[in-house]
Design an enzyme around this catalytic site. Structure first.
Site, mmCIF file in Angstrom:
data_model
loop_
_atom_site.group_PDB
_atom_site.id
_atom_site.type_symbol
_atom_site.label_atom_id
_atom_site.label_comp_id
_atom_site.label_asym_id
_atom_site.label_seq_id
_atom_site.Cartn_x
_atom_site.Cartn_y
_atom_site.Cartn_z
ATOM 1 N N ASN A 55 1.387 7.472 0.841
ATOM 2 C CA ASN A 55 1.682 9.201 0.758
ATOM 3 C C ASN A 55 2.312 8.706 -1.113
ATOM 4 O OD1 ASN A 55 2.113 11.038 -0.394
ATOM 5 N ND2 ASN A 55 2.812 12.073 2.187
ATOM 6 N N PRO A 56 1.297 9.030 -2.292
ATOM 7 C CA PRO A 56 1.948 8.767 -3.373
ATOM 8 C C PRO A 56 2.532 10.047 -3.587
ATOM 9 C CG PRO A 56 -0.599 8.571 -3.223
ATOM 10 C CD PRO A 56 -0.402 8.688 -2.057
ATOM 11 N N GLN A 73 10.475 10.088 -4.736
ATOM 12 C CA GLN A 73 11.566 8.892 -4.361
ATOM 13 C C GLN A 73 11.823 8.525 -5.483
ATOM 14 O OE1 GLN A 73 12.023 7.754 -0.841
ATOM 15 N NE2 GLN A 73 13.206 6.449 -1.567
ATOM 16 N N GLY A 92 8.342 -0.790 2.218
ATOM 17 C CA GLY A 92 9.525 0.535 2.032
ATOM 18 C C GLY A 92 9.858 0.626 0.257
ATOM 19 N N VAL A 93 9.749 1.774 0.113
ATOM 20 C CA VAL A 93 9.427 2.156 -1.689
ATOM 21 C C VAL A 93 11.545 1.996 -1.906
ATOM 22 C CG1 VAL A 93 9.708 3.921 -3.676
ATOM 23 C CG2 VAL A 93 7.809 3.829 -2.672
ATOM 24 N N GLY A 94 12.011 2.398 -0.986
ATOM 25 C CA GLY A 94 13.774 2.425 -0.335
ATOM 26 C C GLY A 94 14.529 2.356 -2.035
ATOM 27 N N GLU A 95 15.142 2.192 -2.044
ATOM 28 C CA GLU A 95 16.082 1.668 -3.133
ATOM 29 C C GLU A 95 15.194 0.749 -5.022
ATOM 30 O OE1 GLU A 95 19.081 2.600 -3.613
ATOM 31 O OE2 GLU A 95 19.039 3.228 -0.851
ATOM 32 N N ARG A 151 0.672 -1.403 -0.297
ATOM 33 C CA ARG A 151 0.045 0.147 -0.461
ATOM 34 C C ARG A 151 0.449 1.494 0.253
ATOM 35 N NH1 ARG A 151 -4.575 -0.427 4.049
ATOM 36 N NH2 ARG A 151 -5.519 -1.040 3.186
ATOM 37 N N ILE A 152 0.792 2.292 -0.963
ATOM 38 C CA ILE A 152 1.523 3.319 -1.293
ATOM 39 C C ILE A 152 1.180 4.003 -0.223
ATOM 40 C CG2 ILE A 152 2.482 5.121 -2.644
ATOM 41 C CD1 ILE A 152 3.540 1.887 -3.246
#
Length: 203
Positions: free
Chosen positions: A89-90, A96, A160-163, A86-87
């Site tokens: 904060n789009p 990012q 996490g979106v992360g890398e 789930r994202i």
């Protein structure tokens, strides 16, 4: 908060700064109008990592143009497709990813640290010699987040979106260059001197 405002927690919807249920709608601020709100909870990490694969997944697509005479490379379009739970904060998640895509393009095409190995001296130790991407280098970027809510990761069902935005960008750029020229470069950055010798004959 829903219960304090007289709503059934199961039916309450929090949206636009209000709490709604049926035809009734109350401003969220009303819940803290007369007194503070305090909530406490705890989260314990168990053995989920041993039971489930909880990684994020992504794919990168890049379109490049390569000048047939000079081998000059220009990125035309970039696309990232990401599955990261789930994202929450789009807007910030997209920022990012496109920032990471830009970093990946820089690593693939121009960023190279030159070291004088005799003296351990960084030759291009400032932005006069160490090239980084600018706006003109990245004309168009798109990010698509696949709709998913992973119930095994956390109560928020997020990862996490992360890398995720940078992994794979360099390979996508190099593959696009190979597709355009037939030249396979296996060490970054892909600069003109590495392309020119293998470029097709230009008439």
């Amino acid at each position: 908060m829903a219960q304090k405002l007289g709503f059934n927690s199961a039916d309450a919807v929090f949206a636009g700064g209000r709490v709604k249920s049926g035809k009734r709608s109350v401003a969220l601020a009303e819940a803290a109008k007369d007194t503070e709100l305090v909530a406490e909870d705890a989260m314990e990490y168990g053995d989920l990592a041993r039971k489930y694969q909880q990684s994020t997944f992504g794919a990168h697509f890049v379109e490049v143009g390569v000048d047939a005479a000079t081998a000059e490379i220009r990125i035309r379009r970039m696309l990232a497709v990401c599955a990261a739970g789930r994202i929450l904060n789009p807007v910030s998640a997209r920022s990012q990813v496109i920032g990471a895509m830009t970093m990946g393009a820089g690593a693939a095409l121009m960023e190279e640290l030159a070291v004088d190995r005799r003296f351990g001296f960084f030759v291009n130790h400032d932005l006069a010699g160490y090239e980084v991407p600018v706006h003109a280098d990245i004309p168009h970027q798109d990010v698509i987040f696949l709709e998913e809510a992973d119930p095994t990761t956390s109560p928020m069902k997020a990862k996490g979106v992360g890398e995720l935005g940078i992994c794979g960008v360099g390979a996508a750029v190099a593959n696009a260059i190979h597709n355009a020229t037939g030249v396979r470069v296996r060490d970054y950055p892909v600069t003109l001197d590495k392309l020119l010798a293998g470029m097709p004959a230009f008439a």
